[in-house]
Design a protein around this motif. Structure first.
Motif, PDB file in Angstrom:
ATOM      1  N   LEU A 214       2.287  -4.380   4.313  1.00 44.46           N
ATOM      2  CA  LEU A 214       1.779  -4.425   2.939  1.00 44.46           C
ATOM      3  C   LEU A 214       1.552  -5.875   2.508  1.00 44.46           C
ATOM      4  CD1 LEU A 214       1.077  -2.688   0.452  1.00 44.46           C
ATOM      5  CD2 LEU A 214       3.403  -3.079  -0.341  1.00 44.46           C
ATOM      6  N   LEU A 217      -1.515  -7.198   4.157  1.00 49.20           N
ATOM      7  CA  LEU A 217      -2.739  -6.646   3.567  1.00 49.20           C
ATOM      8  C   LEU A 217      -3.006  -7.254   2.192  1.00 49.20           C
ATOM      9  CD1 LEU A 217      -2.530  -2.842   4.460  1.00 49.20           C
ATOM     10  CD2 LEU A 217      -4.028  -4.556   5.455  1.00 49.20           C
ATOM     11  N   GLN A 218      -1.916  -7.480   1.434  1.00 50.88           N
ATOM     12  CA  GLN A 218      -2.104  -8.041   0.094  1.00 50.88           C
ATOM     13  C   GLN A 218      -2.568  -9.487   0.151  1.00 50.88           C
ATOM     14  OE1 GLN A 218       1.593  -6.751  -1.607  1.00 50.88           O
ATOM     15  NE2 GLN A 218       0.585  -5.267  -2.930  1.00 50.88           N
ATOM     16  N   VAL A 238      -4.877  -1.354   1.095  1.00 50.33           N
ATOM     17  CA  VAL A 238      -3.634  -1.499   0.332  1.00 50.33           C
ATOM     18  C   VAL A 238      -3.306  -0.181  -0.372  1.00 50.33           C
ATOM     19  CG1 VAL A 238      -2.589  -2.628  -1.678  1.00 50.33           C
ATOM     20  CG2 VAL A 238      -3.832  -3.989  -0.004  1.00 50.33           C
TER      21      VAL A 238
END
Ligand SMILES: [Zn+2]
Length: 401
Positions: A214, A217-218, A238
């Motif tokens: 996560l 991806l962020q 996300v």
């Protein structure tokens, strides 16, 4: 006994239906934020806040007169928004609940509209006023909806639409198949829960397993040019990961609460104000919070593991099966010896191990806490004289409150 039960399905709106739903969500958000802003302005000037839903409804009428687009949305969800806002204020001003004040809603957060009437439900479609029949996907696990549908909620979550039906029906009172089975549960951070019988439930730790991905991806999302094609792709990834994590957590909570409520008639938990625990980290200007970083990590795990939801599920599942959930004072449960009742900070040598300085009891720290939780409920019940309790349970957990 009246049983309220929710049924949730994935809603499948067409593009034009989705546009209308988004418009209605927007109207509901607009009304919420407008009344909230008015209240804050009044508060700044020192004017009293009229907090009942009649006063809020009157303000909805004024807003509708001023803003023509609000008249396109159906009136029911807007009135419901006003009622929800009024009850959010009432919860915040009730000292026994200690809820936070309502905050502004932002576009893109999980949002919902609720209809208390003017809807119709069929096997795989729901009729929403001003929109028409919208299809939903009835899942394999779901039986036909039982009972009378009292309200319909449409929710946008992680980019997916859901419809939830709240139903009500009369069911016969049940007696739990194991009326003498009593258990205390200590909800923890390193493990999801410890039971007083010495067993443990591990968390799904959806965050831990997916947190790295996560974060990655962020970061990728933050490097993209906002609203570009690549930004949209990264944003979709996300959203999808959030969706998967939410599913893993929901599944885990339901499995754990079902298992416990089937095998125990009485479950005892600490009366933790989860809200308060997660709010206390940052402190305020006069007394900045101690150990902010550690607490922030703890908070994330509290929210990640969904203890509040776990308690809610346990409560209703126990009630349905003829059992009961009890809440007890959480003070010193981790520092009290479950064998002799000695309370001392030195009793806790490490995070995992408990060793009593008075009687020498050595035990897993969370199991010890779970036994104390069970013991406290025993005292409360004996004192009140209600709730028959099996002899075995009394002996299992000495009274330490
Ligand atoms: Zn002891």
């Amino acid at each position: 006994m009246i049983r309220h039960q929710g049924y949730r399905f994935l809603l499948k709106p067409t593009a034009s239906e989705e546009a209308l739903l988004r418009q209605f969500l927007g109207c509901s958000r607009f009304v919420w934020n407008a009344i909230l802003a008015e209240n804050e302005a009044r508060y700044e000037q020192g004017d009293p806040l009229p907090l009942n839903s009649f006063a809020f409804s009157a303000r909805l009428m004024i807003l509708k007169r001023r803003h023509a687009f609000l008249r396109d949305a159906h009136s029911q969800p807007l009135q419901q928004t006003v009622r929800d806002l009024a009850s959010a204020y009432q919860r915040a001003f009730d000292p026994s609940l200690g809820a936070d004040l309502p905050i502004f809603k932002r576009k893109g957060e999980a949002e919902s509209i609720r209809l208390p009437q003017a809807f119709k439900v069929q096997r795989s479609g729901v009729y929403l006023p001003k929109i028409g029949w919208v299809a939903f996907r009835a899942s394999k696990r779901t039986r036909a909806i039982e009972g009378k549908v009292k309200s319909v909620t449409v929710r946008l979550e992680s980019g997916r639409w859901y419809v939830a039906f709240l139903t009500e029906r009369e069911i016969p009172e049940k007696t739990h198949p194991r009326p003498n089975a009593v258990v205390g549960i200590d909800v923890g951070v390193t493990r999801f829960a410890a039971l007083s019988d010495g067993t443990f439930i591990d968390g799904p730790n959806a965050f831990k397993r997916h947190a790295k991905r996560l974060a990655c991806l962020q970061r990728r999302l933050s490097r993209r040019v906002k609203r570009s094609a690549n930004w949209r792709k990264a944003k979709a990834r996300v959203t999808k990961l959030h969706f998967q994590m939410a599913n893993i957590r929901r599944d885990h909570l339901h499995k754990s609460s079902a298992k416990i409520s089937k095998s125990h008639a009485i479950v005892v938990l600490e009366d933790l104000r989860i809200k308060n625990m997660s709010a206390s980290a940052s402190g305020n200007i006069e007394t900045p919070g101690k150990y902010v970083a550690q607490k922030r990590g703890l908070n994330r795990r509290i929210l990640d593991q969904g203890w509040g939801e776990f308690r809610r599920q346990l409560k209703y599942k126990l009630e349905w099966s003829g059992g009961k959930l009890l809440l007890v004072d959480p003070r010193n449960t981790s520092r009290t010896c479950s064998a002799c009742g000695d309370v001392s900070a030195e009793n806790r040598t490490t995070q995992a191990a408990f060793k009593c300085v008075a009687c020498g009891l050595a035990l897993n720290a969370d199991t010890n806490a779970a036994r104390n939780i069970l013991g406290r409920a025993g005292c409360a019940r004996i004192a009140c004289g209600d709730l028959p309790l099996g002899e075995s349970a009394k002996q299992e957990a000495p009274c330490v409150a």
